[in-house]
Enzyme design. Structure first.
Site, PDB file in Angstrom:
ATOM      1  CG  ASP A   8      -1.959  -1.069   1.206  1.00  0.00           C
ATOM      2  OD1 ASP A   8      -2.014  -1.807   0.196  1.00  0.00           O
ATOM      3  OD2 ASP A   8      -2.734  -1.171   2.173  1.00  0.00           O
ATOM      4  CG  ASP A 129     -12.854  -1.915  -1.240  1.00  0.00           C
ATOM      5  OD1 ASP A 129     -12.261  -2.997  -1.303  1.00  0.00           O
ATOM      6  OD2 ASP A 129     -12.504  -0.904  -1.869  1.00  0.00           O
TER       7      ASP A 129
END
Length: 240
Positions: A8, A129
């Site tokens: 990330d 998500d």
């Protein structure tokens, strides 16, 4: 089942967030390319990259860092975060990215998603998500009224081949994935399902494998040493 080490990127650095909260950030490396090369040296067969700034702003802010990773590694990489145009998809694929993941735009711009799938086929994946079963957008800062399972069926009808399913409440919490939701999603579709969020033990990985998932993304557990990628890959090899 493919194990995807997660990288990330925020402000050009390799970080982890807790439940997608930008205020709960841990910086693990100043050099994402070196991190990618480390995972490759530890037998990773695929890397998962997220542009956290991109996910929040809709602009591919860490594009240069991601291109550098694609060029510096020999294993496939998939990239998500702020993918909102065919131009940026083309840029990533031209740089050697193997799969581009569309998130928020898959909810808000179906015409773009359809065009991307039509042009790039299985190089396009969609990130779902979810928070309590409902789809979240804009770097997880907004929760929609769309049920995740309904979106799964819609994506399959559009020709999407791969989805990344993240339970936000599990992400970064080291408490295991949402197995019930993952099983329901996997059974509801013929698309390849990649689990994300909460993978923190060898038992988690064994259970995900038993659900016949295509892949699992591992983040925090690798960075804090709870899981050892080399040992996981060796165990997987022996299991096969």
């Amino acid at each position: 089942m493919i194990l995807f080490p997660a990288i990330d990127i925020r402000n050009g650095k390799c970080v982890r967030l807790i439940q997608g909260d930008y205020k709960q950030e841990t910086i693990y490396s100043e050099f994402p390319t070196e991190t990618a090369q480390k995972w490759e040296s530890k037998q990773a067969t695929f890397i998962h990259i997220v542009d956290l700034d991109g996910a929040k702003t809709g602009e591919s802010i860490n594009k240069n860092a991601i291109q550098a990773i694609a060029e510096a590694t020999t294993i496939p990489v998939q990239v998500g975060g702020g993918i909102r145009s065919l131009d940026i998809i083309e840029t990533y694929i031209a740089a050697g990215v193997d799969r581009v993941i569309i998130g928020t735009a898959a909810i808000q711009d179906k015409a773009f998603l359809s065009a991307a799938v039509e042009k790039y086929g299985d190089k396009i994946a969609v990130s779902i998500d979810a928070r309590t079963g409902f789809v979240a957008t804009d770097g997880w800062t907004q929760t929609s009224t769309i049920k995740a399972i309904d979106l799964v069926k819609e994506l399959e009808a559009l020709g999407v081949k791969t989805i990344v399913y993240t339970d936000i409440l599990k992400d970064g919490m080291m408490q295991g994935p949402n197995f019930t939701e993952l099983q329901a999603v996997n059974e509801a579709t013929t698309m390849d399902v990649i689990a994300s969020g909460g993978v923190s033990s060898t038992e988690d990985i064994s259970k995900l494998r038993s659900l016949d998932l295509y892949g699992a993304i591992i983040g925090k557990a690798l960075y804090d040493g709870t899981l050892n990628l080399e040992k996981l890959m060796e165990a997987d090899e022996h299991a096969n």
